[in-house]
Write an enzyme that holds these catalytic residues in place. Structure first.
Site, PDB file in Angstrom:
ATOM      1  CB  SER A  55      -0.928  -0.007   1.052  1.00 51.26           C
ATOM      2  OG  SER A  55      -1.795  -1.020   1.187  1.00 51.26           O
ATOM      3  N   GLY A 236      -4.342  -1.944  -0.716  1.00 45.24           N
ATOM      4  CA  GLY A 236      -3.728  -1.767  -1.993  1.00 45.24           C
ATOM      5  C   GLY A 236      -3.548  -0.214  -2.123  1.00 45.24           C
ATOM      6  N   GLY A 238      -3.009   3.713  -4.298  1.00 47.55           N
ATOM      7  CA  GLY A 238      -3.380   4.188  -5.369  1.00 47.55           C
ATOM      8  C   GLY A 238      -4.662   5.022  -4.856  1.00 47.55           C
ATOM      9  CB  CYS A 264      -7.311  -1.067   3.568  1.00 49.60           C
ATOM     10  SG  CYS A 264      -6.061   0.554   3.383  1.00 49.60           S
ATOM     11  CG  PHE A 265      -7.815  -0.101  -2.651  1.00 50.24           C
ATOM     12  CD1 PHE A 265      -7.367   1.197  -2.925  1.00 50.24           C
ATOM     13  CD2 PHE A 265      -7.617  -0.697  -3.586  1.00 50.24           C
ATOM     14  CE1 PHE A 265      -7.431   1.948  -4.008  1.00 50.24           C
ATOM     15  CE2 PHE A 265      -7.881  -0.036  -5.067  1.00 50.24           C
ATOM     16  CZ  PHE A 265      -7.594   1.243  -5.088  1.00 50.24           C
ATOM     17  CG  ASN A 306      -0.839   2.506   4.467  1.00 50.99           C
ATOM     18  OD1 ASN A 306      -0.815   3.865   4.347  1.00 50.99           O
ATOM     19  ND2 ASN A 306       0.113   1.668   3.689  1.00 50.99           N
ATOM     20  N   GLY A 308      -4.759   6.964   2.609  1.00 50.53           N
ATOM     21  CA  GLY A 308      -4.810   8.378   2.280  1.00 50.53           C
ATOM     22  C   GLY A 308      -6.170   8.786   1.524  1.00 50.53           C
ATOM     23  CG  PHE A 309      -7.424   8.177  -1.660  1.00 48.88           C
ATOM     24  CD1 PHE A 309      -7.970   9.029  -2.853  1.00 48.88           C
ATOM     25  CD2 PHE A 309      -6.218   7.821  -1.702  1.00 48.88           C
ATOM     26  CE1 PHE A 309      -7.073   9.608  -3.604  1.00 48.88           C
ATOM     27  CE2 PHE A 309      -5.447   8.369  -2.734  1.00 48.88           C
ATOM     28  CZ  PHE A 309      -5.973   9.260  -3.511  1.00 48.88           C
ATOM     29  CG  HIS A 354      -4.077  -2.509   7.548  1.00 49.87           C
ATOM     30  ND1 HIS A 354      -3.914  -3.210   6.348  1.00 49.87           N
ATOM     31  CD2 HIS A 354      -4.217  -1.311   6.989  1.00 49.87           C
ATOM     32  CE1 HIS A 354      -3.735  -2.347   5.472  1.00 49.87           C
ATOM     33  NE2 HIS A 354      -3.948  -1.241   5.708  1.00 49.87           N
ATOM     34  CD  GLU A 356      -3.473  -6.538   7.985  1.00 48.60           C
ATOM     35  OE1 GLU A 356      -3.106  -5.672   7.733  1.00 48.60           O
ATOM     36  OE2 GLU A 356      -4.752  -6.569   7.999  1.00 48.60           O
TER      37      GLU A 356
END
Length: 385
Positions: A55, A236, A238, A264-265, A306, A308-309, A354, A356
């Site tokens: 990521s 991930g 982007g 997350c993503f 983690n 940023g979006f 996360h 995990e």
């Protein structure tokens, strides 16, 4: 990115932000130049997991903890086969690591993998600058013949931005592989790799799940070829606004009613699949100490992040979507950012952080049990039908 690895510790280095702010220090890791998005991570430990988290692809990570590298680098804690960060920024690197598991120093590992870093930087001042101005493009330059400041700044401003970046296919596996269940096999899960961390399928395997990890480009036919009891969408890098294929794939899974879990993503993909928008946070959440409330239980968890979006969904109302009713299941107590979604009429949920927890707290490990329970319930209902 250009790199060299000889005699880095005494080599001058310069960090240049796109708004013109400059920090000077010494080379750490490889010598050369690198570019990316400047972000900061607040974890006091777990730097090896951070470095190898896909990521962080195309990001330059600033560590807020002043001492980094104390436990060296081992052969067990990596989250993937390589370091993914574009650059690394630390204040006071450890001179000698101290851990019985250490095999080499962090400086040696960065240099061996060609990762350009900088040390001796006032990371507190840099972090405050990013908090006030937001994450931005950055370059690290090191070597005995550095360009002039104007040239370095121009190169930084020519680097691609994270907004609009489609990166998941760059970090995902190109071949399907299987992580076998530990002990008795109870379920099969198709995991769509958008930048998956190694600990995630391991946590599922601990619960008797055989995990088939598929490329980010997998088709719906390839997903269902493994006869899954559940489908997982990973973390991930982007901008989720570019992830049209994963969104279409998730909608196909939702239409079939297969139990679904995203991290997350994967949470952002679920948000888009349900019709919500996404947006870029000013400086994001990165670290292992973020407070999140699970609204289904009221419990507050300390969690690893983690991202940023984030998903733009209403916090206090149930929303109607093409797949039934949906609600925000988790929220960050620092800034009210959406940290989880769940469908009320279909077996699907996701979280932005996360569970995990590698590295980090284990408060949210129950989410893997929740996914297991969801698959068990759907399987039993199918047998009764």
């Amino acid at each position: 990115m250009t790199t060299s690895t000889r005699g880095a510790t005494r080599v001058p280095a310069v960090l240049v932000l796109e708004d013109g702010r400059i920090f000077r220090g010494r080379a750490y890791g490889a010598v050369g130049e690198t570019f990316g998005e400047a972000v900061f991570s607040t974890g006091m430990t777990g730097y090896q997991e951070t470095l190898t988290d896909p990521s962080y692809h195309r990001q330059v990570v600033v560590m807020t903890a002043p001492h980094v590298g104390n436990t060296g680098v081992n052969d067990e804690d990596a989250e993937s086969a390589r370091i993914w960060v574009s650059g690394y920024v630390v204040r006071d690197p450890a001179r000698v690591p101290s851990s019985w598991r250490s095999r080499r120093t962090l400086d040696e590992e960065l240099a061996a993998q060609g990762v350009v870093g900088i040390s001796g930087v006032d990371t507190r001042a840099l972090t405050r600058h990013l908090r006030e101005r937001g994450a931005m493009r950055v370059g690290i330059f090191s070597g005995n013949a550095l360009p002039d400041e104007g040239t370095m700044l121009a190169e930084v401003r020519q680097a691609p931005e994270m907004t609009g970046a489609d990166l998941s296919a760059e970090v995902a596996t190109t071949e399907t592989y299987v992580v076998p269940a530990q002990g008795e096999k109870k379920f099969t899960v198709a995991a769509v790799d958008l930048g998956i961390k190694g600990m995630t399928p391991y946590r599922m395997a601990e619960r008797g799940i055989e995990v088939h990890v598929l490329p980010a480009t997998a088709s719906v036919e390839e997903v269902y070829a493994v006869n899954p009891d559940g489908v997982f969408f990973s973390n991930g890098p982007g901008d989720p606004a570019t992830a049209d294929h994963p969104v279409a794939l998730m909608r196909a899974v939702l239409e079939r009613g297969t139990p679904l879990f995203g991290i997350c993503f994967g949470n952002q993909i679920l948000g888009r699949a349900l019709g919500f928008g996404t947006y870029k946070l000013k400086y994001g959440h990165r670290g292992i100490n973020q407070p999140v409330q699970d609204r289904t239980t009221g419990k507050v968890e300390v969690t690893a992040h983690n991202h940023g979006f984030a998903v733009d969904a209403p916090l206090d109302t149930v929303s109607d979507t093409p797949f039934g009713r949906a609600e925000v299941s988790h929220v960050c107590l620092n800034d009210n950012v959406v940290e989880g979604l769940r469908l009320l009429d279909r077996p699907a949920f996701s979280v932005q952080y996360h569970p995990e927890a590698a590295a980090g707290p284990h408060d949210a490990a129950y989410l893997f049990d929740r996914f297991t329970s969801l698959m068990s319930t759907v399987l039993m209902e199918g047998q009764r039908a």
